[in-house]
Design a protein around this motif. Sequence first.
Motif, PDB file in Angstrom:
ATOM      1  N   PHE A 101      -3.446   5.009  -8.494  1.00  0.00           N
ATOM      2  CA  PHE A 101      -3.222   3.565  -8.379  1.00  0.00           C
ATOM      3  C   PHE A 101      -2.727   3.154  -6.991  1.00  0.00           C
ATOM      4  O   PHE A 101      -2.064   2.127  -6.841  1.00  0.00           O
ATOM      5  CB  PHE A 101      -2.243   3.063  -9.454  1.00  0.00           C
ATOM      6  CG  PHE A 101      -2.716   3.299 -10.853  1.00  0.00           C
ATOM      7  CD1 PHE A 101      -3.668   2.477 -11.433  1.00  0.00           C
ATOM      8  CD2 PHE A 101      -2.225   4.369 -11.589  1.00  0.00           C
ATOM      9  CE1 PHE A 101      -4.119   2.706 -12.726  1.00  0.00           C
ATOM     10  CE2 PHE A 101      -2.666   4.605 -12.882  1.00  0.00           C
ATOM     11  CZ  PHE A 101      -3.618   3.771 -13.454  1.00  0.00           C
ATOM     12  N   MET A 102      -3.070   3.957  -5.994  1.00  0.00           N
ATOM     13  CA  MET A 102      -2.773   3.602  -4.608  1.00  0.00           C
ATOM     14  C   MET A 102      -3.954   2.819  -4.038  1.00  0.00           C
ATOM     15  O   MET A 102      -5.118   3.119  -4.335  1.00  0.00           O
ATOM     16  CB  MET A 102      -2.548   4.861  -3.767  1.00  0.00           C
ATOM     17  CG  MET A 102      -1.410   5.740  -4.225  1.00  0.00           C
ATOM     18  SD  MET A 102       0.209   5.064  -3.834  1.00  0.00           S
ATOM     19  CE  MET A 102       0.252   5.259  -2.050  1.00  0.00           C
TER      20      MET A 102
ATOM     21  N   ASN B 154       3.721   0.356  -9.765  1.00  0.00           N
ATOM     22  CA  ASN B 154       5.160   0.592  -9.611  1.00  0.00           C
ATOM     23  C   ASN B 154       5.884  -0.603  -9.011  1.00  0.00           C
ATOM     24  O   ASN B 154       7.091  -0.771  -9.203  1.00  0.00           O
ATOM     25  CB  ASN B 154       5.415   1.817  -8.726  1.00  0.00           C
ATOM     26  CG  ASN B 154       5.074   3.118  -9.424  1.00  0.00           C
ATOM     27  OD1 ASN B 154       4.642   3.108 -10.575  1.00  0.00           O
ATOM     28  ND2 ASN B 154       5.256   4.230  -8.731  1.00  0.00           N
ATOM     29  N   ASP B 155       5.169  -1.399  -8.226  1.00  0.00           N
ATOM     30  CA  ASP B 155       5.792  -2.558  -7.581  1.00  0.00           C
ATOM     31  C   ASP B 155       4.762  -3.677  -7.470  1.00  0.00           C
ATOM     32  O   ASP B 155       4.230  -3.951  -6.398  1.00  0.00           O
ATOM     33  CB  ASP B 155       6.338  -2.174  -6.200  1.00  0.00           C
ATOM     34  CG  ASP B 155       7.205  -3.279  -5.596  1.00  0.00           C
ATOM     35  OD1 ASP B 155       7.381  -4.326  -6.256  1.00  0.00           O
ATOM     36  OD2 ASP B 155       7.700  -3.101  -4.469  1.00  0.00           O
ATOM     37  N   TRP B 156       4.484  -4.298  -8.596  1.00  0.00           N
ATOM     38  CA  TRP B 156       3.486  -5.365  -8.649  1.00  0.00           C
ATOM     39  C   TRP B 156       3.882  -6.535  -7.760  1.00  0.00           C
ATOM     40  O   TRP B 156       3.041  -7.218  -7.186  1.00  0.00           O
ATOM     41  CB  TRP B 156       3.332  -5.813 -10.098  1.00  0.00           C
ATOM     42  CG  TRP B 156       2.104  -6.605 -10.391  1.00  0.00           C
ATOM     43  CD1 TRP B 156       2.050  -7.916 -10.755  1.00  0.00           C
ATOM     44  CD2 TRP B 156       0.745  -6.154 -10.357  1.00  0.00           C
ATOM     45  NE1 TRP B 156       0.743  -8.308 -10.955  1.00  0.00           N
ATOM     46  CE2 TRP B 156      -0.078  -7.248 -10.719  1.00  0.00           C
ATOM     47  CE3 TRP B 156       0.142  -4.929 -10.061  1.00  0.00           C
ATOM     48  CZ2 TRP B 156      -1.463  -7.161 -10.786  1.00  0.00           C
ATOM     49  CZ3 TRP B 156      -1.244  -4.836 -10.125  1.00  0.00           C
ATOM     50  CH2 TRP B 156      -2.020  -5.938 -10.483  1.00  0.00           C
TER      51      TRP B 156
ATOM     52  N   SER C  95       0.807  -1.223   0.000  1.00  0.00           N
ATOM     53  CA  SER C  95       0.000   0.000   0.000  1.00  0.00           C
ATOM     54  C   SER C  95       0.836   1.268   0.000  1.00  0.00           C
ATOM     55  O   SER C  95       0.294   2.366  -0.084  1.00  0.00           O
ATOM     56  CB  SER C  95      -0.924   0.012   1.227  1.00  0.00           C
ATOM     57  OG  SER C  95      -1.761  -1.123   1.257  1.00  0.00           O
ATOM     58  N   ALA C  96       2.151   1.125   0.093  1.00  0.00           N
ATOM     59  CA  ALA C  96       3.020   2.291   0.270  1.00  0.00           C
ATOM     60  C   ALA C  96       3.285   3.061  -1.017  1.00  0.00           C
ATOM     61  O   ALA C  96       3.782   4.182  -0.973  1.00  0.00           O
ATOM     62  CB  ALA C  96       4.352   1.855   0.882  1.00  0.00           C
ATOM     63  N   GLN C  97       2.964   2.475  -2.162  1.00  0.00           N
ATOM     64  CA  GLN C  97       3.214   3.128  -3.443  1.00  0.00           C
ATOM     65  C   GLN C  97       2.207   2.612  -4.462  1.00  0.00           C
ATOM     66  O   GLN C  97       1.509   1.626  -4.209  1.00  0.00           O
ATOM     67  CB  GLN C  97       4.637   2.841  -3.914  1.00  0.00           C
ATOM     68  CG  GLN C  97       4.959   1.364  -4.055  1.00  0.00           C
ATOM     69  CD  GLN C  97       6.413   1.139  -4.403  1.00  0.00           C
ATOM     70  OE1 GLN C  97       6.960   1.811  -5.272  1.00  0.00           O
ATOM     71  NE2 GLN C  97       7.050   0.210  -3.717  1.00  0.00           N
ATOM     72  N   PRO C  98       2.102   3.281  -5.610  1.00  0.00           N
ATOM     73  CA  PRO C  98       1.171   2.795  -6.637  1.00  0.00           C
ATOM     74  C   PRO C  98       1.438   1.335  -6.984  1.00  0.00           C
ATOM     75  O   PRO C  98       2.598   0.943  -7.166  1.00  0.00           O
ATOM     76  CB  PRO C  98       1.459   3.718  -7.829  1.00  0.00           C
ATOM     77  CG  PRO C  98       1.980   4.976  -7.210  1.00  0.00           C
ATOM     78  CD  PRO C  98       2.781   4.533  -6.019  1.00  0.00           C
TER      79      PRO C  98
END
Length: 214
Positions: free
Chosen positions: A123-124, A93-95, A87-90
């Motif tokens: 996308f957050m 960006n880190d699937w 949940s810390a980034q879109p």
Amino acid sequence: MRIADFLRGGSRSVELDLLDNLFLMADPERFDSTLASRVLYEFGTLSKALAADLHELERIKGVEGPIIAAMTLVASITQQSLRTQASAQPVINDWSALLAYLHVTMANLKSEQFRIMFLNCRFMIIRDEVLGYGTVDHAPAYPREVIKRALELGATGVVLVHNHPSGDPEPSRDDIYITRNIIEAGRHVSVKVIDHVIISASGYRSLREGGMLG
């Protein structure tokens, strides 16, 4: 197969040491040096042991009170840590962070669960909810309910997720059909289906990666 033969090998040796230390800290006065090996032999892997329910754990002699509490706590900490990371980034960006959380949370469930990650315009993840529970081979998913909940939360995108307890993550025809129905329902109100991910103990399948979103 003997327990000693089963536990031979690098990864199982590490898991055995971790579980052994956990049990020692949880109940030092009644520590049983054979318990960790018996638990791993019963469930096969550390992740499956931590995902086991109370009745499964209680079938193993020596797994009680403090041991069960310690295993439950470790499982909860692991899930929360991975949820926070996802949940810390879109998510785009880190699937891999999202997949790690979903695997720990859902891969070893005994029945199907339909989960939705609701996303904002960046996308957050703004909400992680289970919208349906099912049997060993079916969890209900209703397009109208999915989109209604997205609108209530102000979400502009969703990642659909469900698990296959069979261990085979390949999507069924019904999986593809319901996904496309949700996509169509969301299109009218600007709620986009980013992906539908199927989780199992053996891995995952992404309908987006497989070109099956339509």
